[in-house]
Design a protein around this motif. Structure first.
Motif, mmCIF file in Angstrom:
data_model
loop_
_atom_site.group_PDB
_atom_site.id
_atom_site.type_symbol
_atom_site.label_atom_id
_atom_site.label_comp_id
_atom_site.label_asym_id
_atom_site.label_seq_id
_atom_site.Cartn_x
_atom_site.Cartn_y
_atom_site.Cartn_z
ATOM 1 N N ILE A 112 0.849 -1.189 0.000
ATOM 2 C CA ILE A 112 0.000 0.000 0.000
ATOM 3 C C ILE A 112 0.886 1.241 0.000
ATOM 4 N N LYS A 113 0.522 2.214 -0.805
ATOM 5 C CA LYS A 113 1.237 3.498 -0.800
ATOM 6 C C LYS A 113 0.718 4.347 0.359
ATOM 7 N N VAL A 114 1.646 4.902 1.119
ATOM 8 C CA VAL A 114 1.278 5.724 2.275
ATOM 9 C C VAL A 114 1.818 7.137 2.081
ATOM 10 N N GLY A 115 1.077 8.102 2.543
ATOM 11 C CA GLY A 115 1.449 9.497 2.325
ATOM 12 C C GLY A 115 1.805 10.228 3.609
ATOM 13 N N ILE A 116 2.760 11.111 3.491
ATOM 14 C CA ILE A 116 3.118 12.038 4.569
ATOM 15 C C ILE A 116 2.772 13.429 4.069
ATOM 16 N N LEU A 117 1.937 14.138 4.816
ATOM 17 C CA LEU A 117 1.491 15.470 4.424
ATOM 18 C C LEU A 117 1.864 16.477 5.499
ATOM 19 N N SER A 118 2.585 17.511 5.108
ATOM 20 C CA SER A 118 2.952 18.575 6.043
ATOM 21 C C SER A 118 3.525 19.747 5.256
ATOM 22 N N ASN A 119 3.144 20.945 5.635
ATOM 23 C CA ASN A 119 3.738 22.112 4.974
ATOM 24 C C ASN A 119 5.226 22.238 5.264
ATOM 25 N N TYR A 120 5.715 21.532 6.278
ATOM 26 C CA TYR A 120 7.159 21.520 6.535
ATOM 27 C C TYR A 120 7.917 20.782 5.431
ATOM 28 N N LEU A 121 7.215 19.986 4.615
ATOM 29 C CA LEU A 121 7.866 19.257 3.528
ATOM 30 C C LEU A 121 8.086 20.111 2.285
ATOM 31 N N ARG A 122 7.527 21.296 2.255
ATOM 32 C CA ARG A 122 7.772 22.149 1.080
ATOM 33 C C ARG A 122 9.239 22.579 1.081
ATOM 34 N N PRO A 123 9.928 22.362 -0.046
ATOM 35 C CA PRO A 123 11.365 22.646 -0.090
ATOM 36 C C PRO A 123 11.719 24.091 0.215
ATOM 37 N N LYS A 124 12.914 24.254 0.747
ATOM 38 C CA LYS A 124 13.438 25.601 0.970
ATOM 39 C C LYS A 124 13.690 26.289 -0.361
ATOM 40 N N VAL A 125 14.187 25.515 -1.326
ATOM 41 C CA VAL A 125 14.428 26.052 -2.670
ATOM 42 C C VAL A 125 14.002 25.009 -3.707
ATOM 43 N N ALA A 126 13.213 25.430 -4.686
ATOM 44 C CA ALA A 126 12.892 24.598 -5.839
ATOM 45 C C ALA A 126 13.592 25.192 -7.048
ATOM 46 N N ILE A 127 14.405 24.389 -7.711
ATOM 47 C CA ILE A 127 15.115 24.831 -8.907
ATOM 48 C C ILE A 127 14.541 24.064 -10.093
ATOM 49 N N VAL A 128 13.853 24.756 -10.973
ATOM 50 C CA VAL A 128 13.202 24.100 -12.117
ATOM 51 C C VAL A 128 13.910 24.552 -13.394
ATOM 52 N N ASP A 129 14.699 23.643 -13.934
ATOM 53 C CA ASP A 129 15.506 23.907 -15.123
ATOM 54 C C ASP A 129 14.976 23.043 -16.271
ATOM 55 N N PRO A 130 14.268 23.639 -17.235
ATOM 56 C CA PRO A 130 13.705 22.847 -18.340
ATOM 57 C C PRO A 130 14.739 22.014 -19.083
ATOM 58 N N LEU A 131 15.995 22.444 -19.100
ATOM 59 C CA LEU A 131 17.028 21.693 -19.803
ATOM 60 C C LEU A 131 17.282 20.339 -19.148
ATOM 61 N N MET A 132 16.946 20.211 -17.864
ATOM 62 C CA MET A 132 17.139 18.945 -17.164
ATOM 63 C C MET A 132 16.069 17.921 -17.539
ATOM 64 N N THR A 133 15.051 18.350 -18.294
ATOM 65 C CA THR A 133 13.995 17.416 -18.713
ATOM 66 C C THR A 133 14.153 16.967 -20.167
ATOM 67 N N VAL A 134 15.133 17.510 -20.874
ATOM 68 C CA VAL A 134 15.268 17.242 -22.317
ATOM 69 C C VAL A 134 15.505 15.764 -22.612
ATOM 70 N N SER A 135 16.227 15.078 -21.747
ATOM 71 C CA SER A 135 16.536 13.660 -22.000
ATOM 72 C C SER A 135 15.411 12.730 -21.553
ATOM 73 N N CYS A 136 14.343 13.271 -21.031
ATOM 74 C CA CYS A 136 13.205 12.456 -20.583
ATOM 75 C C CYS A 136 12.587 11.747 -21.789
ATOM 76 N N PRO A 137 12.465 10.413 -21.775
ATOM 77 C CA PRO A 137 11.932 9.671 -22.933
ATOM 78 C C PRO A 137 10.486 10.052 -23.249
ATOM 79 N N PRO A 138 10.046 9.816 -24.482
ATOM 80 C CA PRO A 138 8.690 10.211 -24.884
ATOM 81 C C PRO A 138 7.580 9.662 -23.993
ATOM 82 N N LYS A 139 7.642 8.376 -23.632
ATOM 83 C CA LYS A 139 6.567 7.803 -22.816
ATOM 84 C C LYS A 139 6.537 8.436 -21.432
#
Length: 282
Positions: A160-187
């Protein structure tokens, strides 16, 4: 609207092509000296860890890499990652990859800060305070985990998948670089993109804030639909609708990759505040 609402997301959101290079400056600003990168063997072999490692080194950071991340990570994988962290003594955790790796990083940051085991934090609002500083860098445009308040693990014994929910889990920094997704396969691009679109639709059709069905005395990270969530969900739907097919058909289409990366993060910001629907569990 008769009730009040709030909005939570990552402490800092860094977006754009080559945003990964900003890690060195971020590390210096935060005073980081030792960072544990949580990732998987596929990304390690694919060379996606190298630019992250290099940027942190440039900022004077000593790096350790945990590359045993797995899809739908198990509690056992989390315990292995925590064990590596306890030997390395990091002052921050960096989740690199899809939602599974980022969730593993979140759980590791929690246990290294507060002790006990991952299973002790399963549920809503069970984390007693801030976790170890958490940086997240997604390599897919899908889960929105880089801005969300959730981490999901698999209990191998019950399957069973179990979830942990808390606003403390929101990252201090999120770095979203589209170039890091370029090698992601089509599917994977298609599957993760539909995941992001579903998140946005869930947020846009969530129960209204003023009638959110929360039992008396209970707390949750979700609040029901509100105007800020609507704004983010609308923009996410627009971006994903315009770019998902293009990103699947041509992974080198940087404009499409950029649109999908932003759309996924905006969808994550939306649903992780207002809530999700039954389809999320299904």
């Amino acid at each position: 609207m008769r009730t009040t609402w709030t909005f939570h997301t990552a402490g800092q959101f860094v977006f754009g092509r080559d945003a990964t290079r900003q890690l060195s400056g971020i590390a210096v600003r935060l005073g980081l000296k030792r960072v544990l990168i949580v990732t998987d063997s596929i990304l390690l072999k694919g060379g996606l860890v190298e630019p992250v490692h290099a940027a942190l080194n440039e900022g004077g950071v000593t790096v350790e890499v945990f590359s045993d991340g797995e899809p739908e990570p198990s509690i056992e994988a989390a315990n292995r990652c925590v064990a590596v962290g306890r030997e390395f003594y990091p002052d921050a955790i960096l989740g690199l990859g899809g939602g599974s790796n980022i969730d593993l990083a979140k759980v590791t940051a929690t246990v290294l800060k507060h002790g006990r085991g991952p299973q002790d934090y399963v549920g809503d609002d069970k984390i007693p305070g801030p976790v170890m500083p958490l940086l997240c860098l997604p390599t897919t445009a899908g889960t929105g985990s880089e801005v969300s308040a959730a981490a999901v693990l698999t209990d191998s014994y019950t399957q069973i998948k179990v979830g942990i929910l808390s606003n403390y889990l929101r990252p201090k920094v999120a770095i979203v670089d589209p170039l890091m997704t370029v090698s992601c396969p089509p599917k994977v691009t298609a599957d993760s993109g539909i995941d992001a679109l579903t998140h946005a639709i869930e947020a846009y059709t969530a129960v209204d804030n003023e009638v959110f069905p929360l039992p008396p005395g209970e707390r949750t990270v979700y609040q029901g639909r509100h105007p800020f969530g609507d704004m983010l969900a609308e923009r996410a739907i627009s971006l994903i609708g315009a770019n998902l097919r293009r990103a699947v058909e041509n992974g080198q289409d940087l404009e499409a990759r950029e649109g999908m990366a932003l759309g996924a993060s905006l969808a994550g910001m939306a649903f992780s505040n207002v809530g999700v629907a039954l389809v999320h569990a299904l």
